[in-house]
Design a protein around this motif. Sequence first.
Motif, short mmCIF file in Angstrom:
data_model
loop_
_atom_site.label_atom_id
_atom_site.label_comp_id
_atom_site.label_asym_id
_atom_site.label_seq_id
_atom_site.Cartn_x
_atom_site.Cartn_y
_atom_site.Cartn_z
N ASP A 1 -19.56 26.83 87.97
CA ASP A 1 -18.45 26.12 87.32
C ASP A 1 -18.16 24.78 88.00
OD1 ASP A 1 -16.08 26.09 85.45
OD2 ASP A 1 -15.03 26.02 87.37
N SER A 2 -18.32 24.71 89.31
CA SER A 2 -18.01 23.47 90.03
C SER A 2 -18.96 22.34 89.64
CB SER A 2 -18.08 23.70 91.55
OG SER A 2 -19.41 23.95 91.96
N GLN B 1 -13.88 25.46 78.82
CA GLN B 1 -12.74 25.71 79.70
C GLN B 1 -11.99 26.97 79.29
OE1 GLN B 1 -10.40 22.09 79.96
NE2 GLN B 1 -12.23 20.86 80.36
N THR B 2 -11.84 27.18 77.98
CA THR B 2 -11.19 28.40 77.50
C THR B 2 -12.03 29.63 77.87
OG1 THR B 2 -10.21 27.21 75.65
CG2 THR B 2 -10.31 29.58 75.46
N PHE B 3 -13.33 29.54 77.64
CA PHE B 3 -14.24 30.64 77.93
C PHE B 3 -14.19 31.00 79.41
CE2 PHE B 3 -18.32 32.59 78.89
CZ PHE B 3 -18.56 33.40 77.79
N ILE C 1 -13.79 32.83 85.30
CA ILE C 1 -13.34 32.35 86.61
C ILE C 1 -12.00 32.95 87.01
CG2 ILE C 1 -12.53 30.30 87.87
CD1 ILE C 1 -15.49 30.31 87.75
N GLU C 2 -11.05 32.90 86.07
CA GLU C 2 -9.68 33.27 86.41
C GLU C 2 -9.35 34.73 86.08
OE1 GLU C 2 -7.33 30.44 84.25
OE2 GLU C 2 -8.65 28.79 84.90
N GLY C 3 -10.23 35.39 85.32
CA GLY C 3 -9.98 36.78 84.98
C GLY C 3 -8.91 36.99 83.92
N VAL D 1 -14.33 37.45 72.91
CA VAL D 1 -15.60 36.73 73.04
C VAL D 1 -15.98 36.42 74.50
CG1 VAL D 1 -16.67 34.47 72.58
CG2 VAL D 1 -15.72 35.82 70.69
N PRO D 2 -15.08 35.93 75.36
CA PRO D 2 -15.50 35.66 76.75
C PRO D 2 -15.96 36.90 77.50
CG PRO D 2 -13.47 34.49 76.24
CD PRO D 2 -13.71 35.45 75.12
#
Length: 299
Positions: free
Chosen positions: A205-206, A219-221, A226-228, A283-284
Amino acid sequence: MNGKPEHIGFIGVGLMGHGIAQNILAAGYPVSVIAHTDRSPVEDLVTRGATEAMTLKELASKSSIIHICAPGSPEVEAIIEAILPTLQPGTIIVDCSTSDPKSTIMLAAKLKECDCHMADTPLGGTPVQAEAGELSTMVGAPEHVFNRIKPVIASWASTIVHIGASGTGHKMKLLNNFLSLGYAALYSEALALSEKVGISTQKFDSVIRGSRMDCGFYQTFMGYAIEGNREAHKFTITNALKDTRYLAAMADDVNLSNPVGNAVKNSFALAHAAGGNGPEDYVPHLTDFIQKLNAVKKI
């Protein structure tokens, strides 16, 4: 209709429909709603001034424009079949669902026989945008029908594009979803491979975030990866599979080779078969199914 203000009927005040109906009410239109399984959205809309109809026929008999937010074409067809006998002449059905264009064109012809009209207005955006009146929609309808429904749509959509005749809105929506669901399948495989070769999801991601490969959908996906955040993109794997099947059928109808579309469809079919068929599987979460399939141990 005969100089009278439009009366809006709304069938399907769920995840997206509640926000749409709320904004139609806020714009000053009289709105009739009907409960399905969860009564809470209907009860909230009634406190805001909506009228609850007890039956589909009751709702249809008093409405000049009827919005439908349903899972797909079978449900839309069943609803229209149920309300057809009590529709007023000139009534417009506004289908906000992501439906099969062939079904939409068939329904438009059936409604025309009854001096009624079909408009397909599939949605772009999230439930949060629905509540804010900031959805986008791509409309398939004859020009005079579009002109009549546009002020109502403007109460819940900030971007309105008239694509063409009935069915073209749903065709465009399938193309739009092909891109987004294609991204989801690509991201899921890329993250699985990244972890498999020793690069963590955070490191991946970085590099991607802020680059030319970044976009709003990414970013939504990644809000889940990343953020759970399990609700980062509330669109189910079941619906994703349905839409990719509709896309495959649309390609078959015009004899188009569609290898990438079928590959995307198969990614969601695998996840669905593995258990991604509940309302909590969005979906993610495809990342989980792809990584489990490949025995990925996250770094």
